[in-house]
Design an enzyme around this catalytic site. Structure first.
Site, PDB file in Angstrom:
ATOM      1  N   THR A 198       1.407  -4.289   4.406  1.00 62.85           N
ATOM      2  CA  THR A 198       1.264  -4.617   5.829  1.00 62.85           C
ATOM      3  C   THR A 198       0.587  -5.969   6.052  1.00 62.85           C
ATOM      4  OG1 THR A 198      -0.843  -3.447   5.939  1.00 62.85           O
ATOM      5  CG2 THR A 198       1.144  -2.196   6.515  1.00 62.85           C
ATOM      6  N   ASP A 199      -0.051  -6.506   5.008  1.00 63.07           N
ATOM      7  CA  ASP A 199      -0.823  -7.742   5.225  1.00 63.07           C
ATOM      8  C   ASP A 199       0.034  -8.894   5.741  1.00 63.07           C
ATOM      9  OD1 ASP A 199      -3.030  -6.383   4.397  1.00 63.07           O
ATOM     10  OD2 ASP A 199      -3.313  -7.474   2.519  1.00 63.07           O
ATOM     11  N   THR A 251       0.820  -1.218   0.000  1.00 58.50           N
ATOM     12  CA  THR A 251       0.000   0.000   0.000  1.00 58.50           C
ATOM     13  C   THR A 251       0.849   1.261   0.000  1.00 58.50           C
ATOM     14  OG1 THR A 251      -1.861  -1.087   1.085  1.00 58.50           O
ATOM     15  CG2 THR A 251      -1.675   1.286   1.408  1.00 58.50           C
TER      16      THR A 251
HETATM   17  N1  GLU Z   1      -3.274  -3.378   3.653  1.00 57.00           N
HETATM   18  C1  GLU Z   1      -2.194  -3.829   2.861  1.00 57.00           C
HETATM   19  C2  GLU Z   1      -1.039  -2.839   2.973  1.00 57.00           C
HETATM   20  O1  GLU Z   1      -1.105  -2.111   3.899  1.00 57.00           O
HETATM   21  C3  GLU Z   1      -2.646  -4.189   1.496  1.00 57.00           C
HETATM   22  C4  GLU Z   1      -1.633  -4.525   0.488  1.00 57.00           C
HETATM   23  C5  GLU Z   1      -0.433  -5.323   0.875  1.00 57.00           C
HETATM   24  O2  GLU Z   1      -0.338  -5.904   1.974  1.00 57.00           O
HETATM   25  O3  GLU Z   1       0.464  -5.369   0.038  1.00 57.00           O
HETATM   26  O4  GLU Z   1      -0.070  -2.724   2.293  1.00 57.00           O
END
Ligand code: GLU
Length: 337
Positions: free
Chosen positions: A89-90, A14
């Site tokens: 973050t996933d 993200t």
């Molecule tokens: N919520 C995730 C992020 O914060 C979505 C995408 C990912 O993990 O790449 O990045």
């Protein structure tokens, strides 16, 4: 002025996402672009940015993280002050723990990301990158293993969990608390986790699939039996109820699984050690250990799956290697050295 050198390796996520023609945001921004969005960095560090991968973090593989660890270990030989990894973050709680286990270096390795992408109001990526560099250049961060910095909070990779799907305060270390925080640009270390030497597993491992199965009301072993029938797995982590308890039917299926592959007993609670010697009923932690399961100690199911996968990838077929890798997490010095 001689500024400390920090290497930023970007993996996508993200924090690096912009609008796509097909709707929704997708990772596009390079490491250089992430650095350019934080002009304050120039005043505190000599930054070298490298675009390592450009992926949503759910698509990262063990091969990517092993290659990243190898790159960090090689770059570390030149003596940078620290490293910052940006990614989605996933899967941060898994990748950070994998790096923590793979690397055995003193230089700080800080993993960060963003919950709000750069196109929305209050995007948190730039602040998270700045705080991560502030931690990475701090002497206090040396020798702490891999850290996760989000929302000005500093977490040890071994304890951190993602607790919310969208909020900027999504990360916490519910078992131990955060180990520190960033205030006015300074890393404040509040708790020093005992050193847990990395496994120093060099290079890319061989493919190994580890299943993660959660126990639940009315599951009498059907999931585990289906998994055994399907085949293709080299190891299994079961997230049992409570301190490590399953139904009698599931206990029997897990015993069958443990004859075929290493099976690790964790808890679906995700916080607190797997018990080892309290309950004696069929399907209890004592019974399951007698049936051949190894306990995860203070590791939650996701981290136990990462550790088991790394060991199987690098020490194929080694049940002893698996037992050795898990023992420190449940011994007297659990989660310590
Ligand atoms: N919520 C995730 C992020 O914060 C979505 C995408 C990912 O993990 O790449 O990045």
């Amino acid at each position: 002025m001689n500024l400390p050198s920090v290497i930023i390796l970007s993996l996508g996520g993200t924090i690096a996402m912009t609008e796509s023609d097909r709707g929704g945001v997708v990772p596009t921004l390079s490491g250089d672009a992430l650095v350019a969005a934080v002009p304050q960095l120039k005043r505190i560090a000599a930054i070298e940015a490298r675009s390592f991968r450009q992926l949503p973090s759910a698509q990262l593989q063990f091969e990517d993280i092993e290659a990243l660890a190898q790159t960090i270990a090689e770059l570390d030989a030149a003596g940078p002050r620290g490293f910052v990894i940006t990614q989605g973050t996933d899967t941060i709680e898994e990748t950070a723990f994998a790096l923590d286990r793979l690397l055995d270096i003193d230089s700080p390795v800080v993993v960060t990301g963003a919950m709000r992408n750069p196109t929305v109001a209050g995007a948190d990526g730039p602040a998270n990158v700045l705080a991560s560099v502030q931690v990475a250049i701090s002497d206090a961060a040396r020798g702490l293993g891999c850290l996760v910095v989000m929302n000005d909070e500093v977490h040890a990779a071994r304890f951190v969990r993602k607790m919310h799907t969208s909020r900027t305060d999504a990360f916490a270390s519910p078992a131990s608390g955060r180990i520190g925080w960033v205030a006015e640009g300074r890393f404040r270390l509040a708790l020093r986790p005992p050193r847990m030497p990395g496994l120093a597993l060099a290079g890319e491992g061989r493919p190994a699939q580890v299943a993660l199965v959660a126990a639940g009301l009315g599951d009498n072993g059907e999931q585990v039996r289906a998994l055994l029938a399907a085949g293709g797995f080299d190891g299994l982590v079961v997230e049992a109820t409570g301190g490590g308890h399953v139904s009698l039917g599931m206990a029997e299926s897990l015993e069958e699984a443990a004859r075929a592959m290493p099976v690790i007993l964790a808890s679906r609670i995700g916080v607190g050690d797997t018990l080892t010697g309290t309950y004696g009923f069929p399907g209890s932690e004592i019974d399951l250990q007698r049936r051949g399961l190894l306990v995860s100690g203070c590791l939650d199911g996701r981290k136990a799956r990462v550790l088991l996968a790394l060991v199987l990838r690098h020490c194929p077929g080694g049940r002893d290697a698996v037992a050795d890798a898990f023992a420190p997490w449940s011994g007297d010095s659990s989660c310590a050295s």
